[in-house]
Write a protein that holds these residues in place. Structure first.
Motif, PDB file in Angstrom:
ATOM      1  N   GLY A  68     -45.719  15.317   0.569  1.00 26.75           N
ATOM      2  CA  GLY A  68     -46.824  14.985   1.462  1.00 26.75           C
ATOM      3  C   GLY A  68     -47.900  14.110   0.866  1.00 26.75           C
ATOM      4  N   HIS A  69     -47.652  13.512  -0.306  1.00 25.51           N
ATOM      5  CA  HIS A  69     -48.667  12.668  -0.936  1.00 25.51           C
ATOM      6  C   HIS A  69     -48.698  11.306  -0.242  1.00 25.51           C
ATOM      7  CE1 HIS A  69     -50.868  10.423  -4.004  1.00 25.51           C
ATOM      8  NE2 HIS A  69     -51.269  11.593  -4.472  1.00 25.51           N
ATOM      9  N   THR A  70     -49.826  10.969   0.344  1.00 26.78           N
ATOM     10  CA  THR A  70     -49.933   9.775   1.186  1.00 26.78           C
ATOM     11  C   THR A  70     -49.675   8.485   0.418  1.00 26.78           C
ATOM     12  OG1 THR A  70     -51.529  10.909   2.599  1.00 26.78           O
ATOM     13  CG2 THR A  70     -51.436   8.522   2.765  1.00 26.78           C
ATOM     14  N   ALA A  71     -50.338   8.312  -0.724  1.00 27.93           N
ATOM     15  CA  ALA A  71     -50.163   7.078  -1.488  1.00 27.93           C
ATOM     16  C   ALA A  71     -48.717   6.916  -1.950  1.00 27.93           C
ATOM     17  CB  ALA A  71     -51.112   7.056  -2.684  1.00 27.93           C
ATOM     18  N   ALA A  72     -48.051   8.033  -2.251  1.00 29.63           N
ATOM     19  CA  ALA A  72     -46.648   7.968  -2.664  1.00 29.63           C
ATOM     20  C   ALA A  72     -45.767   7.500  -1.508  1.00 29.63           C
ATOM     21  CB  ALA A  72     -46.178   9.326  -3.170  1.00 29.63           C
ATOM     22  N   MET A  73     -46.106   7.894  -0.285  1.00 27.53           N
ATOM     23  CA  MET A  73     -45.360   7.419   0.889  1.00 27.53           C
ATOM     24  C   MET A  73     -45.434   5.894   0.966  1.00 27.53           C
ATOM     25  SD  MET A  73     -46.660  10.100   3.793  1.00 27.53           S
ATOM     26  CE  MET A  73     -46.573  11.881   3.553  1.00 27.53           C
ATOM     27  N   SER A  74     -46.621   5.361   0.734  1.00 26.88           N
ATOM     28  CA  SER A  74     -46.811   3.919   0.792  1.00 26.88           C
ATOM     29  C   SER A  74     -46.060   3.221  -0.338  1.00 26.88           C
ATOM     30  CB  SER A  74     -48.307   3.601   0.708  1.00 26.88           C
ATOM     31  OG  SER A  74     -48.595   2.338   1.254  1.00 26.88           O
ATOM     32  N   GLU A  75     -46.112   3.815  -1.541  1.00 22.69           N
ATOM     33  CA  GLU A  75     -45.379   3.260  -2.679  1.00 22.69           C
ATOM     34  C   GLU A  75     -43.874   3.278  -2.408  1.00 22.69           C
ATOM     35  OE1 GLU A  75     -46.337   1.770  -5.291  1.00 22.69           O
ATOM     36  OE2 GLU A  75     -48.469   2.248  -5.491  1.00 22.69           O
ATOM     37  N   LEU A  76     -43.401   4.365  -1.828  1.00 24.70           N
ATOM     38  CA  LEU A  76     -41.979   4.488  -1.533  1.00 24.70           C
ATOM     39  C   LEU A  76     -41.548   3.412  -0.534  1.00 24.70           C
ATOM     40  CD1 LEU A  76     -39.480   6.152  -2.157  1.00 24.70           C
ATOM     41  CD2 LEU A  76     -40.111   7.696  -0.294  1.00 24.70           C
ATOM     42  N   GLY A  77     -42.375   3.188   0.472  1.00 21.42           N
ATOM     43  CA  GLY A  77     -42.093   2.125   1.425  1.00 21.42           C
ATOM     44  C   GLY A  77     -42.007   0.776   0.745  1.00 21.42           C
ATOM     45  N   TYR A  78     -42.912   0.537  -0.208  1.00 19.10           N
ATOM     46  CA  TYR A  78     -42.931  -0.742  -0.931  1.00 19.10           C
ATOM     47  C   TYR A  78     -41.682  -0.905  -1.783  1.00 19.10           C
ATOM     48  CZ  TYR A  78     -44.978  -4.719  -3.386  1.00 19.10           C
ATOM     49  OH  TYR A  78     -45.234  -5.976  -3.900  1.00 19.10           O
ATOM     50  N   PHE A  79     -41.209   0.197  -2.377  1.00 20.85           N
ATOM     51  CA  PHE A  79     -39.990   0.132  -3.183  1.00 20.85           C
ATOM     52  C   PHE A  79     -38.773  -0.177  -2.302  1.00 20.85           C
ATOM     53  CE2 PHE A  79     -40.246   1.854  -7.697  1.00 20.85           C
ATOM     54  CZ  PHE A  79     -41.546   1.404  -7.874  1.00 20.85           C
ATOM     55  N   TYR A  80     -38.709   0.445  -1.129  1.00 19.65           N
ATOM     56  CA  TYR A  80     -37.615   0.133  -0.198  1.00 19.65           C
ATOM     57  C   TYR A  80     -37.721  -1.303   0.299  1.00 19.65           C
ATOM     58  CZ  TYR A  80     -35.604   4.835   0.347  1.00 19.65           C
ATOM     59  OH  TYR A  80     -34.953   6.021   0.145  1.00 19.65           O
ATOM     60  N   THR A 108     -36.538   5.594 -12.090  1.00 20.87           N
ATOM     61  CA  THR A 108     -37.261   6.852 -12.294  1.00 20.87           C
ATOM     62  C   THR A 108     -38.543   6.873 -11.466  1.00 20.87           C
ATOM     63  OG1 THR A 108     -36.368   7.023 -14.530  1.00 20.87           O
ATOM     64  CG2 THR A 108     -38.283   8.367 -14.024  1.00 20.87           C
ATOM     65  N   ALA A 109     -39.231   5.737 -11.403  1.00 22.86           N
ATOM     66  CA  ALA A 109     -40.440   5.654 -10.579  1.00 22.86           C
ATOM     67  C   ALA A 109     -40.104   5.964  -9.123  1.00 22.86           C
ATOM     68  CB  ALA A 109     -41.071   4.269 -10.696  1.00 22.86           C
ATOM     69  N   PHE A 110     -39.015   5.391  -8.633  1.00 22.33           N
ATOM     70  CA  PHE A 110     -38.578   5.634  -7.260  1.00 22.33           C
ATOM     71  C   PHE A 110     -38.318   7.124  -7.029  1.00 22.33           C
ATOM     72  CE2 PHE A 110     -34.981   6.299  -4.369  1.00 22.33           C
ATOM     73  CZ  PHE A 110     -35.483   5.764  -3.197  1.00 22.33           C
ATOM     74  N   GLN A 111     -37.696   7.784  -7.983  1.00 21.73           N
ATOM     75  CA  GLN A 111     -37.399   9.214  -7.846  1.00 21.73           C
ATOM     76  C   GLN A 111     -38.682  10.035  -7.748  1.00 21.73           C
ATOM     77  OE1 GLN A 111     -34.981   9.801 -11.322  1.00 21.73           O
ATOM     78  NE2 GLN A 111     -33.113   9.018 -10.338  1.00 21.73           N
ATOM     79  N   TYR A 112     -39.660   9.704  -8.592  1.00 19.17           N
ATOM     80  CA  TYR A 112     -40.920  10.451  -8.546  1.00 19.17           C
ATOM     81  C   TYR A 112     -41.703  10.150  -7.266  1.00 19.17           C
ATOM     82  CZ  TYR A 112     -40.575  12.395 -13.243  1.00 19.17           C
ATOM     83  OH  TYR A 112     -40.191  13.113 -14.345  1.00 19.17           O
ATOM     84  N   ASN A 149     -38.847  -3.918  -1.253  1.00 19.78           N
ATOM     85  CA  ASN A 149     -38.512  -4.904  -2.275  1.00 19.78           C
ATOM     86  C   ASN A 149     -37.251  -4.581  -3.067  1.00 19.78           C
ATOM     87  OD1 ASN A 149     -40.994  -6.852  -2.394  1.00 19.78           O
ATOM     88  ND2 ASN A 149     -41.869  -4.797  -2.201  1.00 19.78           N
ATOM     89  N   GLY A 150     -36.625  -3.442  -2.769  1.00 16.93           N
ATOM     90  CA  GLY A 150     -35.424  -3.068  -3.497  1.00 16.93           C
ATOM     91  C   GLY A 150     -35.706  -2.697  -4.939  1.00 16.93           C
ATOM     92  N   PHE A 151     -36.861  -2.066  -5.195  1.00 17.74           N
ATOM     93  CA  PHE A 151     -37.202  -1.625  -6.548  1.00 17.74           C
ATOM     94  C   PHE A 151     -36.628  -0.226  -6.779  1.00 17.74           C
ATOM     95  CE2 PHE A 151     -41.392  -4.228  -6.413  1.00 17.74           C
ATOM     96  CZ  PHE A 151     -40.668  -5.386  -6.683  1.00 17.74           C
ATOM     97  N   GLY A 152     -35.721  -0.099  -7.736  1.00 19.55           N
ATOM     98  CA  GLY A 152     -35.171   1.200  -8.085  1.00 19.55           C
ATOM     99  C   GLY A 152     -34.235   1.779  -7.049  1.00 19.55           C
ATOM    100  N   THR A 153     -33.954   1.030  -6.023  1.00 21.22           N
ATOM    101  CA  THR A 153     -33.076   1.480  -4.948  1.00 21.22           C
ATOM    102  C   THR A 153     -32.591   0.259  -4.176  1.00 21.22           C
ATOM    103  OG1 THR A 153     -32.888   2.969  -3.042  1.00 21.22           O
ATOM    104  CG2 THR A 153     -34.953   1.737  -3.277  1.00 21.22           C
ATOM    105  N   GLU A 154     -31.697   0.467  -3.235  1.00 23.90           N
ATOM    106  CA  GLU A 154     -31.254  -0.648  -2.410  1.00 23.90           C
ATOM    107  C   GLU A 154     -32.347  -1.010  -1.398  1.00 23.90           C
ATOM    108  OE1 GLU A 154     -27.555   0.169  -0.543  1.00 23.90           O
ATOM    109  OE2 GLU A 154     -26.416   0.242  -2.422  1.00 23.90           O
TER     110      GLU A 154
END
Length: 489
Positions: free
Chosen positions: A241-253, A229-233, A255-260
């Motif tokens: 266009g939220h900058t910090a979310a872009m960085s968080e999304l990169g971190y999730f990709y 759910t965190a990954f989806q948000y 480390n494979g958090f919430g996604t492959e």
């Protein structure tokens, strides 16, 4: 004169509307403000009379445009940059009781556009528009009560008006109200209410609220931890266009958090965040170059990106730059520069920098040699929970040629590191229990810590255990028992 007649007519309508709320201090304040406004010489003294009278005559007497057309005309003038003329139209319509022009008038006074900035006057017009149900005005009035701009700070009133705006589906107000309940600084903390308000704002594509929801699900703050759910948000906020979310999304990709796990997508999102000068993105790109993850390993590019983050005083980046100069990674080894960056990192409470600077102070043969400073830094880092500093203090107090050698202190620091699952420290503790060094001998404790070290793949511990890793190798069991007997004498 026309302006005053309009005010009198509107005030009669207004007073009848508030008759049922005579005890409401906010509404009574508006009524009083209207009375003061009608009997004042503001219109004459403002300097607008000579400008407005001909315009009002054209608007009011010749009826060139009806009220709705006047508003759209004023809005067109505003967008075209003719803000002073737009102000005159808005002024006329605001006095007729229209909420949107009242909001615009409040906004102009609030930011000092066309007229001199006047928070009190802004609050007045926001209040009128708010009572007419304008969500933008309700939100801004809530801000003014919250921050004390033109009004005395009143958190109850701030929450009241933000709630009104939130009820009127204003996503900015929903976010601000959610944040107030989330932090619990001026009201009782209410995570459930905060999450619900964040979700309302997110459904209206509010990027910041969507990012906060990602953080909440990532950290289990007010909800159960849920990386999917965190990954989806984070994905939605990043697309908004939220900058910090872009960085968080990169971190999730990354480390494979919430996604492959997807290093290419991780790098792409970090690059997008980097374009918006996000410091976390610079740090993560540097890490990828340092470790050759998703990109070809390149220490120079890693150092280049770490430096950007370090110059923004990111503590981890400050440490990394010091480490690169100390080790000569991506640059020529330079202990002077290493010390400089480590000291800056220490000033930002980097425990790793404290440990590494202590290592320099202890091992250096030249100007940086200072054992007392090394121990001071190790202790500060170790007390902060830094594993390597705990181990280093254990080794320091165990050293034979150390004039302050202390076996009990060595045992205590090794034990702290051992409890953090450090295999080498666990093996050290096992041997100290075996020989009774710094503690009472204990065969059971020796076996326990030896097994822990073996489970952490520390080879000397594995060598002492049998093939199954559960009991001591029979070939050395007798030797161990003799050591224990000597220790117990």
């Amino acid at each position: 004169m026309l302006l005053r007649l309009l005010l009198v007519a509107f005030s009669l309508l207004f007073f009848s509307a508030v008759a049922s709320a005579e005890e409401d201090p906010i509404r009574l304040n508006v009524e009083k403000r209207y009375e003061q406004f009608q009997v004042s010489d503001w219109f004459t003294d403002s300097g607008l009379k000579s400008i407005l009278t001909p315009l009002l005559k054209a608007i009011g007497q010749q009826k060139i445009l009806d009220d709705e057309q006047q508003f759209y005309h004023a809005a067109d003038l505003y967008d075209a940059g003719q803000k002073q003329l737009a102000f005159y139209y808005m002024h006329h319509l605001a006095h007729l009781g229209y909420s949107v022009p009242q909001f615009y008038l409040g906004y102009m006074y609030n930011v000092g556009e066309v007229v001199d900035q006047n928070h009190e006057e802004a609050a007045y017009w926001y209040l009128l528009a708010s009572m007419n149900g304008d969500a933008d005005a309700q939100r801004n009035l809530g801000y003014m009560f919250y921050y004390g701009e033109g009004l005395a700070v009143d958190y109850d009133e701030a929450i009241y008006w933000l709630s009104q705006a939130s009820f009127n589906a204003d996503p900015d107000a929903q976010f601000e109200l959610a944040y107030i309940y989330d932090m619990g600084e001026v009201v009782a903390e209410d995570k459930f209410k905060a999450i619900e308000l964040y979700k309302m704002a997110s459904r209206a594509d509010h990027a910041k609220a969507t990012h906060f929801l990602g953080l909440s699900y990532r950290d289990g703050d007010g909800v159960e931890t849920d990386y999917v759910t965190a990954f989806q948000y984070f994905s939605k906020a990043a697309e908004l266009g939220h900058t910090a979310a872009m960085s968080e999304l990169g971190y999730f990709y990354l480390n494979g958090f919430g996604t492959e796990e997807n290093f290419d997508k991780a790098f792409d999102w970090f690059e997008k965040a980097k374009e918006q000068n996000d410091i976390n993105a610079y740090y993560n790109i540097a890490w990828m170059y340092e470790n050759g993850v998703g990109v070809q390993q390149d220490y120079e590019k890693a150092l280049e990106h770490y430096l950007v983050a370090a110059k923004a005083n990111d503590a981890d980046a400050l440490f990394q730059v010091g480490f690169f100069y100390a080790e000569g990674k991506g640059t020529k080894q330079d202990i002077r520069k290493a010390v400089y960056w480590y000291e800056r990192a220490v000033s930002h409470n980097s425990l790793s920098a404290m440990n590494n600077l202590a290592n320099i102070n202890y091992n250096d043969k030249g100007q940086w040699r200072d054992h007392s400073k090394a121990v001071e830094l190790w202790e500060k880092a170790a007390n902060g929970g830094h594993l390597l500093a705990q181990y280093n203090l254990g080794a320091y107090y165990e050293t034979d040629d150390n004039p302050t050698r202390d076996e009990q202190k060595a045992f205590q620091w090794y034990l702290k590191a051992a409890k953090q699952n450090d295999g080498e420290s666990q093996y050290k503790i096992a041997q100290m229990y075996l020989t009774g060094t710094g503690t009472d001998p204990s065969f059971e404790q020796y076996q326990y810590w030896l097994k822990q070290a073996s489970n952490n793949n520390y080879q000397p511990a594995k060598d002492e255990l049998g093939d199954e890793g559960e009991t001591l190798d029979p070939s050395i069991l007798e030797q161990i028992r003799k050591i224990m007997e000597e220790a117990n004498k």
